[in-house]
Every structure is written in structure tokens, then in C-alpha cells.
Design a protein around this motif. Structure first.
Motif, PDB file in Angstrom:
ATOM      1  N   GLN A 189       0.826  -1.215   0.000  1.00 16.93           N
ATOM      2  CA  GLN A 189       0.000   0.000   0.000  1.00 16.93           C
ATOM      3  C   GLN A 189       0.856   1.258   0.000  1.00 16.93           C
ATOM      4  N   ALA A 190       1.985   1.223   0.725  1.00 17.62           N
ATOM      5  CA  ALA A 190       2.884   2.380   0.728  1.00 17.62           C
ATOM      6  C   ALA A 190       3.512   2.581  -0.645  1.00 17.62           C
ATOM      7  N   ILE A 191       3.885   1.500  -1.307  1.00  9.60           N
ATOM      8  CA  ILE A 191       4.475   1.599  -2.642  1.00  9.60           C
ATOM      9  C   ILE A 191       3.505   2.239  -3.621  1.00  9.60           C
ATOM     10  N   MET A 192       2.293   1.724  -3.654  1.00 10.54           N
ATOM     11  CA  MET A 192       1.335   2.143  -4.673  1.00 10.54           C
ATOM     12  C   MET A 192       0.551   3.381  -4.285  1.00 10.54           C
ATOM     13  N   GLY A 193       0.443   3.633  -2.986  1.00 10.88           N
ATOM     14  CA  GLY A 193      -0.378   4.748  -2.538  1.00 10.88           C
ATOM     15  C   GLY A 193       0.393   5.996  -2.169  1.00 10.88           C
ATOM     16  N   GLY A 194       1.703   5.994  -2.389  1.00  9.93           N
ATOM     17  CA  GLY A 194       2.488   7.191  -2.102  1.00  9.93           C
ATOM     18  C   GLY A 194       2.926   7.315  -0.664  1.00  9.93           C
ATOM     19  N   GLY A 195       2.940   6.206   0.078  1.00  8.25           N
ATOM     20  CA  GLY A 195       3.358   6.248   1.470  1.00  8.25           C
ATOM     21  C   GLY A 195       4.862   6.154   1.626  1.00  8.25           C
ATOM     22  N   ASP A 196       5.320   6.139   2.864  1.00  6.63           N
ATOM     23  CA  ASP A 196       6.745   6.077   3.191  1.00  6.63           C
ATOM     24  C   ASP A 196       7.152   4.612   3.333  1.00  6.63           C
ATOM     25  N   VAL A 197       7.713   4.062   2.266  1.00  3.73           N
ATOM     26  CA  VAL A 197       8.068   2.638   2.242  1.00  3.73           C
ATOM     27  C   VAL A 197       9.139   2.330   3.279  1.00  3.73           C
ATOM     28  N   ALA A 198      10.143   3.201   3.384  1.00  2.00           N
ATOM     29  CA  ALA A 198      11.221   2.963   4.347  1.00  2.00           C
ATOM     30  C   ALA A 198      10.694   2.951   5.775  1.00  2.00           C
ATOM     31  N   ALA A 199       9.710   3.802   6.064  1.00  2.00           N
ATOM     32  CA  ALA A 199       9.133   3.837   7.410  1.00  2.00           C
ATOM     33  C   ALA A 199       8.437   2.521   7.741  1.00  2.00           C
ATOM     34  N   VAL A 200       7.774   1.910   6.753  1.00  3.53           N
ATOM     35  CA  VAL A 200       7.123   0.619   6.970  1.00  3.53           C
ATOM     36  C   VAL A 200       8.166  -0.433   7.331  1.00  3.53           C
ATOM     37  N   VAL A 201       9.276  -0.443   6.610  1.00  2.00           N
ATOM     38  CA  VAL A 201      10.316  -1.443   6.868  1.00  2.00           C
ATOM     39  C   VAL A 201      11.007  -1.167   8.198  1.00  2.00           C
ATOM     40  N   ARG A 202      11.291   0.100   8.491  1.00  2.00           N
ATOM     41  CA  ARG A 202      11.961   0.427   9.756  1.00  2.00           C
ATOM     42  C   ARG A 202      11.110   0.069  10.962  1.00  2.00           C
ATOM     43  N   ALA A 203       9.798   0.029  10.789  1.00  2.00           N
ATOM     44  CA  ALA A 203       8.896  -0.269  11.908  1.00  2.00           C
ATOM     45  C   ALA A 203       8.741  -1.760  12.169  1.00  2.00           C
ATOM     46  N   ALA A 204       9.284  -2.607  11.304  1.00  2.00           N
ATOM     47  CA  ALA A 204       9.115  -4.052  11.481  1.00  2.00           C
ATOM     48  C   ALA A 204       9.763  -4.502  12.791  1.00  2.00           C
ATOM     49  N   PRO A 205       9.085  -5.342  13.560  1.00  2.00           N
ATOM     50  CA  PRO A 205       9.615  -5.761  14.868  1.00  2.00           C
ATOM     51  C   PRO A 205      10.566  -6.945  14.767  1.00  2.00           C
ATOM     52  N   ARG A 206      11.432  -7.066  15.742  1.00  2.00           N
ATOM     53  CA  ARG A 206      12.269  -8.258  15.842  1.00  2.00           C
ATOM     54  C   ARG A 206      11.436  -9.379  16.454  1.00  2.00           C
TER      55      ARG A 206
END
Length: 397
Positions: A189-206
Motif C-alpha cells: 500500500q505504501a508503494i502504490m499509494g504514495g506512502g513512506d516505504v522505508a518507514a514501513v520497513v523500519r517499523a518491522a519488529p524483531r
């Protein structure tokens, strides 16, 4: 006092998702995906992967592959394979020659660039191998944060390049496409909708220690691609062109589609588009230990590293819930074990394959338009058929 005729207030219904939110689902449905998988450059911004000045046509030696494969108690023909698994392109190379070629897709043809999805991951691995050999990346045990300081303080901070290549970062949950709030859906959704893709990845939990277990993750390859871009000082598409594509003798430029939001980013884990014949050229490079027309394009040891792993958690049958039991994993490629010579394959959702059997000197490209992202039955049937073709040519040598 409330009138007895009044009704108590009810919670308002949740707002249904908009077309903008659902576009990823819509463009991947059959029959629409037959068109979208051949026209991604009409839907998203792109960056060209330029071919070289030298074009080397593939020798053509057509064979009628009148063979059957046995699956679930039935002998089936290749025509049945294509119908049952929604094939759009099918190219078989043996001994450096195209021996079989078929384009059943409505919009497919020899010059059509196909959406390769996660076969892109295997290409990213080749580029990382080149960068390591040339010194742009210092070593496999460099950390993500060494190249991307913006990942300090995230679960990816101390993950190594080696962990990323093996899909063992320990970051993120099981990658599933049918859960609306799954990490991969938010990524899409971030890719196609203009969101912050890096923020989605940085938020991924361990979720587990790095290096402990395999967990298939597009996030891992996306981070790997970002590390490569930072190390090389150029976008992924340009690096792919300079270090790989221009040496293949390709028929056409390839391209990566990019995120809508700026700064736009290629998806190293899934946005390369190329013709089936040009993808077969990559497979021929893998058969030939990284050599194209006498030039060592990818380091030989890197190619061989992609055929198998000595890590027990990456052995065939040991991948756990995020890998089918007939696969192992190594270096961003899916391995098949000694039962199938030394074959391995790049895979993409909806049925994309770059199958390489070094011993049989066989490369098979199959692109497809499955109705769902993942389908174990279709995958198992496809691999059974591709193995049968490789065995046919191995026996004939």
C-alpha cells in the motif's frame, strides 16, 4: 426523556477501503493480471535498465517436447501444465540454444517485458555478489547500519548482509498476503499509494535472533537493495545495467518500477520487468558459472554459492512455515537438492520461475498469471514438470 419511538444510536459502519487502498489487490486478479503483468510501466513510475551496445541473438534449435510428467497419480502433458498453471511465457534453453518457446499469454510475446516479482530477489543477489567482489561492499558480515545510518535504532540495525541473503534477519512476521494489516500488505500500500516505504520497513519488529531461522521476507531483500545502492552510490537500475544487463547481449532494456512517493525507489525484492528470453540469458550465465561470451560477469564462487547452503536450517525441507517442503534456500535462490541434479530456481508470486539446472545445462523461464499470489499445488506441479524437462535433456546428452 427519550421517546419510545426513537432507536438507540448504532455505531457507524467502518468506511470501506477505497480503490486507491485496494489497487494492489485489483490489478493482481485474473483476468486483469494478464494485462497488468505486461504493462507495469503504464501503472507506476519506472527506471530503465539499459542493455549494452552488443546484441547477441540466442541460437534457435526448436524441439517438439512431446513428453509427460507425473503429478498426483496422473500423466500430464505440457499443454495441461500451461492450462492448469496459467502460463503466459515458456522458454527452454539447452546447451545455449532455445529449444522450445511458447507464449500462451494474451498479451505476451518474445519482446514483451514481464513482471517478474520475486525473481528480482535473485537478480539483487547477483548484484551484491558483484559489489562484494569489486569492493563496493566490504564483507558479508557488514551491518545494515554501516551503510544505512537511518536504520540505527531499528530491528535491522545489526543485521548483516549474510543474514539478509539467507532470509534470516529475524525481523518481521510470516509474510502472508491474505491478512489486510500484514506487513507485506502495508508495504504494498505504501508503494502504490504514495506512502513512506522505508518507514514501513523500519517499523518491522524483531521476532527472533538474527541468523537463527529462515523466514521468507521481501523486507530483507528490500533492505539488501538499499544497502547496495548506498554502497555503490547509484540507483539499483543503473547498477544493474552497468554491472549485469549490458553484458548479457540482451534483446531489450529491462526496467524496475518505482514507488510513487519521492524519493522514488526500486523494489529490489520484486519490481524488475524483462523479456522471457533476456531472463533466460541470466539463467545461462548461472549455468556457465557467471561467464558471458568469455567475460566473468558474476564471480564464479558467488554463482556456486547460490546452488546450495551448508546451513541446516536452509536445507531442503527445513525452511519451516514460510517455505514449501520441496525447497531449500541459498543466497536469494530456492534450492532443490541432489534429487534434481544441482537445480535451483528464482521464484516470484503468481507463478514466475527462472529454473536453472547446471548439470543438465538447462534453463527454463516460466511466467504465469495465477489467480493468487501463492499456490503450493500449482508450484509443486510446475516444479515437477520443469524437473521432468531437465531430466529429459540430461538423459539425451
Amino acid at each position: 426523556m427519550t421517546s419510545t419511538t426513537e432507536r438507540p444510536a448504532t455505531p457507524s459502519a467502518a468506511k470501506p477501503p477505497s480503490w486507491w487502498d485496494r489497487q494492489g489487490d485489483l490489478i493482481m486478479r485474473r483476468p486483469f493480471n494478464e494485462w497488468t503483468f505486461t504493462h507495469m510501466n503504464w501503472l507506476l513510475p519506472t527506471e530503465r535498465v539499459a542493455r549494452g551496445e552488443v546484441h547477441r541473438p540466442l541460437p534457435y534449435d526448436p524441439h517438439h517436447l512431446d513428453l509427460t510428467y507425473r503429478f498426483e497419480g496422473h500423466d500430464r502433458s505440457l499443454a495441461e501444465l500451461h492450462r492448469r498453471t496459467n502460463t503466459t511465457t515458456f522458454v527452454v534453453v539447452h546447451g545455449g540454444r532455445v529449444v522450445h518457446e511458447y507464449y500462451p499469454g494474451v498479451f505476451a510475446g518474445p519482446r514483451t517485458r514481464m513482471q517478474l516479482f520475486s525473481v528480482s530477489k535473485s537478480i539483487t543477489s547477483l548484484l551484491v555478489g558483484i559489489a562484494l567482489h569489486e569492493g563496493a561492499i566490504d564483507g558479508l558480515h557488514d551491518r545494515v547500519a554501516d551503510y544505512r545510518p537511518d536504520f540505527q535504532g531499528t530491528a535491522y540495525e545489526d543485521v548483516t548482509i549474510h543474514n539478509l541473503l539467507n532470509m534470516s534477519s529475524g525481523v518481521g512476521d510470516l509474510e502472508v498476503w491474505d491478512v489486510p494489516d500484514a506487513g507485506i500488505k502495508r508495504f504494498e500500500q505504501a508503494i502504490m499509494g504514495g506512502g513512506d516505504v522505508a518507514a514501513v520497513v523500519r517499523a518491522a519488529p524483531r521476532t527472533r535472533p538474527a541468523g537463527e531461522a529462515f523466514n521468507y521476507s521481501t523486507f530483507d531483500t528490500q533492505v539488501l537493495g538499499w544497502v547496495l545502492e548506498a554502497a555503490a552510490g547509484m540507483p539499483l537500475a543503473r547498477y544493474c545495467s552497468e554491472k549485469l544487463w549490458r553484458h548479457l547481449g540482451a534483446d531489450r532494456d529491462a526496467y524496475y518500477w518505482l514507488t510513487r512517493a519521492k524519493p522514488r525507489s526500486a523494489i529490489g525484492g520484486g519490481s524488475l520487468n524483462a523479456t522471457a528470453r533476456d531472463l533466460a540469458r541470466v539463467g545461462m550465465l548461472m549455468v556457465n558459472d557467471g561467464v558471458v561470451a568469455g567475460r566473468q560477469v558474476v564471480p564464479r564462487d558467488w554463482v556456486r554459492r547460490s546452488r546450495s547452503s551448508d546451513l541446516p536450517q536452509l536445507a531442503v525441507g527445513n525452511l519451516g512455515p514460510s517455505g514449501y517442503t520441496h525447497y531449500g534456500y541459498s543466497n536469494q535462490w530456492w534450492t532443490l537438492g541432489s534429487v534434481c541434479h544441482d537445480a535451483f530456481t528464482g521464484l516470484g508470486v503468481h507463478g514466475q520461475y527462472l529454473f536453472v539446472d547446471h548439470s543438465a545445462d538447462v534453463v527454463i523461464v516460466k511466467t504465469s498469471a495465477w489467480p493468487t499470489q501463492d499456490d503450493e499445488a500449482r508450484d509443486r506441479e510446475t516444479i515437477t514438470a520443469l524437473r521432468r524437462i531437465a531430466d529429459h535433456f540430461a538423459t539425451a546428452r
